[in-house]
Design a protein around this motif. Structure first.
Motif, PDB file in Angstrom:
ATOM      1  N   GLU A 281       0.839  -1.203   0.000  1.00 39.76           N
ATOM      2  CA  GLU A 281       0.000   0.000   0.000  1.00 39.76           C
ATOM      3  C   GLU A 281       0.870   1.247   0.000  1.00 39.76           C
ATOM      4  O   GLU A 281       2.003   1.228   0.477  1.00 39.76           O
ATOM      5  CB  GLU A 281      -0.901   0.018   1.242  1.00 39.76           C
ATOM      6  N   PRO A 282       0.331   2.347  -0.519  1.00 37.00           N
ATOM      7  CA  PRO A 282       1.089   3.592  -0.429  1.00 37.00           C
ATOM      8  C   PRO A 282       1.220   4.022   1.023  1.00 37.00           C
ATOM      9  O   PRO A 282       0.395   3.648   1.862  1.00 37.00           O
ATOM     10  CB  PRO A 282       0.221   4.587  -1.206  1.00 37.00           C
ATOM     11  N   SER A 283       2.255   4.803   1.329  1.00 33.61           N
ATOM     12  CA  SER A 283       2.447   5.272   2.713  1.00 33.61           C
ATOM     13  C   SER A 283       1.471   6.376   3.076  1.00 33.61           C
ATOM     14  O   SER A 283       1.272   6.673   4.245  1.00 33.61           O
ATOM     15  CB  SER A 283       3.877   5.794   2.911  1.00 33.61           C
ATOM     16  N   HIS A 284       0.877   7.002   2.074  1.00 37.82           N
ATOM     17  CA  HIS A 284      -0.039   8.104   2.379  1.00 37.82           C
ATOM     18  C   HIS A 284      -1.450   7.583   2.662  1.00 37.82           C
ATOM     19  O   HIS A 284      -1.732   6.394   2.469  1.00 37.82           O
ATOM     20  CB  HIS A 284      -0.054   9.102   1.224  1.00 37.82           C
ATOM     21  N   GLY A 285      -2.323   8.482   3.068  1.00 41.48           N
ATOM     22  CA  GLY A 285      -3.680   8.089   3.432  1.00 41.48           C
ATOM     23  C   GLY A 285      -4.681   8.261   2.303  1.00 41.48           C
ATOM     24  O   GLY A 285      -4.313   8.387   1.131  1.00 41.48           O
ATOM     25  N   ALA A 286      -5.970   8.305   2.686  1.00 43.75           N
ATOM     26  CA  ALA A 286      -7.058   8.275   1.712  1.00 43.75           C
ATOM     27  C   ALA A 286      -7.361   9.655   1.105  1.00 43.75           C
ATOM     28  O   ALA A 286      -8.127   9.749   0.149  1.00 43.75           O
ATOM     29  CB  ALA A 286      -8.317   7.709   2.358  1.00 43.75           C
ATOM     30  N   ALA A 287      -6.771  10.699   1.655  1.00 42.36           N
ATOM     31  CA  ALA A 287      -6.926  12.074   1.135  1.00 42.36           C
ATOM     32  C   ALA A 287      -8.343  12.390   0.648  1.00 42.36           C
ATOM     33  O   ALA A 287      -8.531  12.727  -0.528  1.00 42.36           O
ATOM     34  CB  ALA A 287      -5.913  12.327   0.013  1.00 42.36           C
ATOM     35  N   PRO A 288      -9.345  12.287   1.522  1.00 41.14           N
ATOM     36  CA  PRO A 288     -10.737  12.487   1.072  1.00 41.14           C
ATOM     37  C   PRO A 288     -10.978  13.861   0.446  1.00 41.14           C
ATOM     38  O   PRO A 288     -11.862  14.004  -0.402  1.00 41.14           O
ATOM     39  CB  PRO A 288     -11.566  12.315   2.358  1.00 41.14           C
ATOM     40  N   ASP A 289     -10.163  14.845   0.820  1.00 48.18           N
ATOM     41  CA  ASP A 289     -10.370  16.192   0.270  1.00 48.18           C
ATOM     42  C   ASP A 289     -10.146  16.276  -1.239  1.00 48.18           C
ATOM     43  O   ASP A 289     -10.675  17.166  -1.899  1.00 48.18           O
ATOM     44  CB  ASP A 289      -9.462  17.200   0.998  1.00 48.18           C
ATOM     45  N   ALA A 300       2.955   6.286  -5.608  1.00 47.08           N
ATOM     46  CA  ALA A 300       3.226   5.473  -4.413  1.00 47.08           C
ATOM     47  C   ALA A 300       2.561   4.104  -4.537  1.00 47.08           C
ATOM     48  O   ALA A 300       3.132   3.083  -4.120  1.00 47.08           O
ATOM     49  CB  ALA A 300       2.736   6.195  -3.164  1.00 47.08           C
ATOM     50  N   THR A 301       1.373   4.073  -5.106  1.00 48.43           N
ATOM     51  CA  THR A 301       0.667   2.795  -5.260  1.00 48.43           C
ATOM     52  C   THR A 301       1.320   1.960  -6.355  1.00 48.43           C
ATOM     53  O   THR A 301       1.462   0.744  -6.232  1.00 48.43           O
ATOM     54  CB  THR A 301      -0.818   3.049  -5.596  1.00 48.43           C
ATOM     55  N   ILE A 302       1.740   2.624  -7.424  1.00 50.27           N
ATOM     56  CA  ILE A 302       2.438   1.927  -8.508  1.00 50.27           C
ATOM     57  C   ILE A 302       3.759   1.342  -7.987  1.00 50.27           C
ATOM     58  O   ILE A 302       4.115   0.197  -8.269  1.00 50.27           O
ATOM     59  CB  ILE A 302       2.660   2.896  -9.696  1.00 50.27           C
ATOM     60  N   LEU A 303       4.466   2.119  -7.160  1.00 49.84           N
ATOM     61  CA  LEU A 303       5.718   1.612  -6.576  1.00 49.84           C
ATOM     62  C   LEU A 303       5.436   0.502  -5.552  1.00 49.84           C
ATOM     63  O   LEU A 303       6.269  -0.388  -5.346  1.00 49.84           O
ATOM     64  CB  LEU A 303       6.508   2.758  -5.937  1.00 49.84           C
ATOM     65  N   SER A 304       4.266   0.551  -4.921  1.00 53.53           N
ATOM     66  CA  SER A 304       3.881  -0.541  -4.007  1.00 53.53           C
ATOM     67  C   SER A 304       3.652  -1.825  -4.809  1.00 53.53           C
ATOM     68  O   SER A 304       4.025  -2.918  -4.378  1.00 53.53           O
ATOM     69  CB  SER A 304       2.602  -0.191  -3.235  1.00 53.53           C
ATOM     70  N   ALA A 305       3.045  -1.673  -5.978  1.00 57.72           N
ATOM     71  CA  ALA A 305       2.864  -2.838  -6.857  1.00 57.72           C
ATOM     72  C   ALA A 305       4.234  -3.399  -7.265  1.00 57.72           C
ATOM     73  O   ALA A 305       4.413  -4.616  -7.357  1.00 57.72           O
ATOM     74  CB  ALA A 305       2.050  -2.456  -8.087  1.00 57.72           C
ATOM     75  N   ALA A 306       5.204  -2.497  -7.474  1.00 56.20           N
ATOM     76  CA  ALA A 306       6.564  -2.966  -7.788  1.00 56.20           C
ATOM     77  C   ALA A 306       7.144  -3.769  -6.624  1.00 56.20           C
ATOM     78  O   ALA A 306       7.797  -4.800  -6.813  1.00 56.20           O
ATOM     79  CB  ALA A 306       7.470  -1.781  -8.126  1.00 56.20           C
ATOM     80  N   MET A 307       6.894  -3.288  -5.393  1.00 65.23           N
ATOM     81  CA  MET A 307       7.371  -4.045  -4.225  1.00 65.23           C
ATOM     82  C   MET A 307       6.693  -5.425  -4.176  1.00 65.23           C
ATOM     83  O   MET A 307       7.305  -6.416  -3.799  1.00 65.23           O
ATOM     84  CB  MET A 307       7.102  -3.282  -2.921  1.00 65.23           C
TER      85      MET A 307
END
Ligand code: IPM
Ligand code: MG
Length: 360
Positions: A281-289, A300-307
């Motif tokens: 998962e990305p290190s950041h949150g859901a950023a609802p704003d 970050a999510t793409i790099l998480s997929a790489a991990m």
């Protein structure tokens, strides 16, 4: 090869960023001859809305049966979203803690890396940013204060709350081994962070880490107190390679480490169980704003997929390709709004996913 990925899109920007990561995985699949199938799993606010709880037993089972889990983000706005009127154990974040414990994800890997192209975003002095840094926070994720007994009660007319910090030597040993194994593949240095001048759990931590270190003559070990570590991270981040620490300290220090990269939208993470299974998962949150506006940074999510490719599927070449595509995109001046600077080309969330795919 075929892989079954459980996908938890979650709340806020979760669905948008996860769909870009899936796009990238599919491109990797067609290029390298793999097939990724996805099983949607509900967790967080969306699960509360559908089932009244942030994670159902069925959802946990589906995740357990998959080869790995890809997670967007969970959570909303405290005081705004109705989820936060529920008791703490039924709120979105409780789903996260339940899946960590339920899947035995004891090792949380959070890299913090200063990209050359994004050095301007680093909030530290130029001389410190110039030196760069590349560290991996290895955070214990299923023990300590997060999972100890807790209660709030009135004692002699005074409200009193208790949280318990427990670690046994086995929990410490397995996370220490992970950290040393990872250090071996990086800069061969482990900084073990504790509060041994106060806490018993930290004194046991040090003892067990020292024992593990004796099996890794090629890796340098140092111990650092957590308050000092918080200072060193902003004073001289280049000194760190692997930071090994317990759950609560790791929560705090990993946020600090990500902040000094200036671009939290770039940082992936992996939560690993024994063996190959992991949640990414990305290190950041859901950023609802900014949800639903197609402006979130999916990197970050793409790099998480790489991990995930690297740690769960042993696809190092494929993981390298994704990471290289991210570097190329940055070199080519393509930016989402969070990392935008003068002279660069601004793209949307989907535009960034496309830009990565074009470079794969
Ligand atoms: C994190 C988050 C979580 C944690 C929260 C949302 C429970 O801050 O993943 O770092 O404290 O572990
Ligand atoms: Mg945190």
């Amino acid at each position: 090869m075929k892989f079954n990925v459980a996908v938890i899109s979650g709340d806020g920007i979760g669905p948008e960023i996860v769909s870009e990561a899936k796009k990238v995985l599919d491109k990797i699949g067609s290029k390298f001859g793999h097939e990724f199938t996805y099983t949607e799993v509900l967790m967080g606010g969306v699960s509360i809305d559908a089932h009244g709880v942030p994670l159902t037993d069925e959802a946990l089972e589906t995740a357990r049966k998959s080869d790995a889990v890809l997670l967007g983000a969970v959570g909303g706005r405290v005081g705004v979203d109705s989820w936060y009127k529920l008791p703490p154990n039924l709120r979105p974040e409780a789903g996260l803690l339940a899946i960590r414990k339920g899947l035995g994800l004891f090792a949380n890997l959070r890299p913090a890396y200063l990209y050359d192209e994004l050095k301007d975003a680093c909030p530290l002095k130029e001389s410190i940013a110039e030196a760069g840094f590349d560290m991996m926070v290895v955070r214990e994720l299923t023990g300590g204060l997060y999972f100890g007994e807790r209660k709030t009660e009135e004692i002699d007319g005074v409200m009193t709350a208790v949280d318990t910090l427990t670690y046994n030597e086995e929990e410490i040993r397995r996370i220490a081994i992970k950290a040393f194994d990872i250090a071996r593949k990086r800069g061969s240095k482990v900084t073990s962070v504790d509060k041994a001048n106060v806490l018993d759990s930290s004194r046991l931590w040090q003892k067990v880490v020292n024992e593990v270190a004796s099996g890794y003559e090629d890796v340098t070990l140092e111990h650092m107190l957590v308050d000092n570590c918080a200072m060193q991270l902003v004073k001289n981040p280049a000194q760190f390679d692997v930071i090994l620490t317990e759950n609560m300290f790791g929560d705090i220090l990993s946020d600090e480490a990500s902040m000094i990269t200036g671009s939290i939208g770039m940082l992936p993470s992996a939560s690993l169980a024994a063996g190959k299974f992991g949640l990414y998962e990305p290190s950041h949150g859901a950023a609802p704003d900014i949800a639903g506006q197609n402006i979130a940074n999916p990197l970050a999510t793409i790099l998480s997929a790489a991990m995930m490719l690297r740690y769960s599927f042993d696809l190092d070449k494929e993981a390298d390709a994704v990471e290289e595509a991210v570097r190329c995109v940055l070199k080519d001046g393509i930016r989402t709004v969070d990392i935008m600077s003068e002279g660069m080309t601004q793209v949307s969330c989907t535009g960034m996913g496309d830009a990565i795919c074009e470079r794969l």
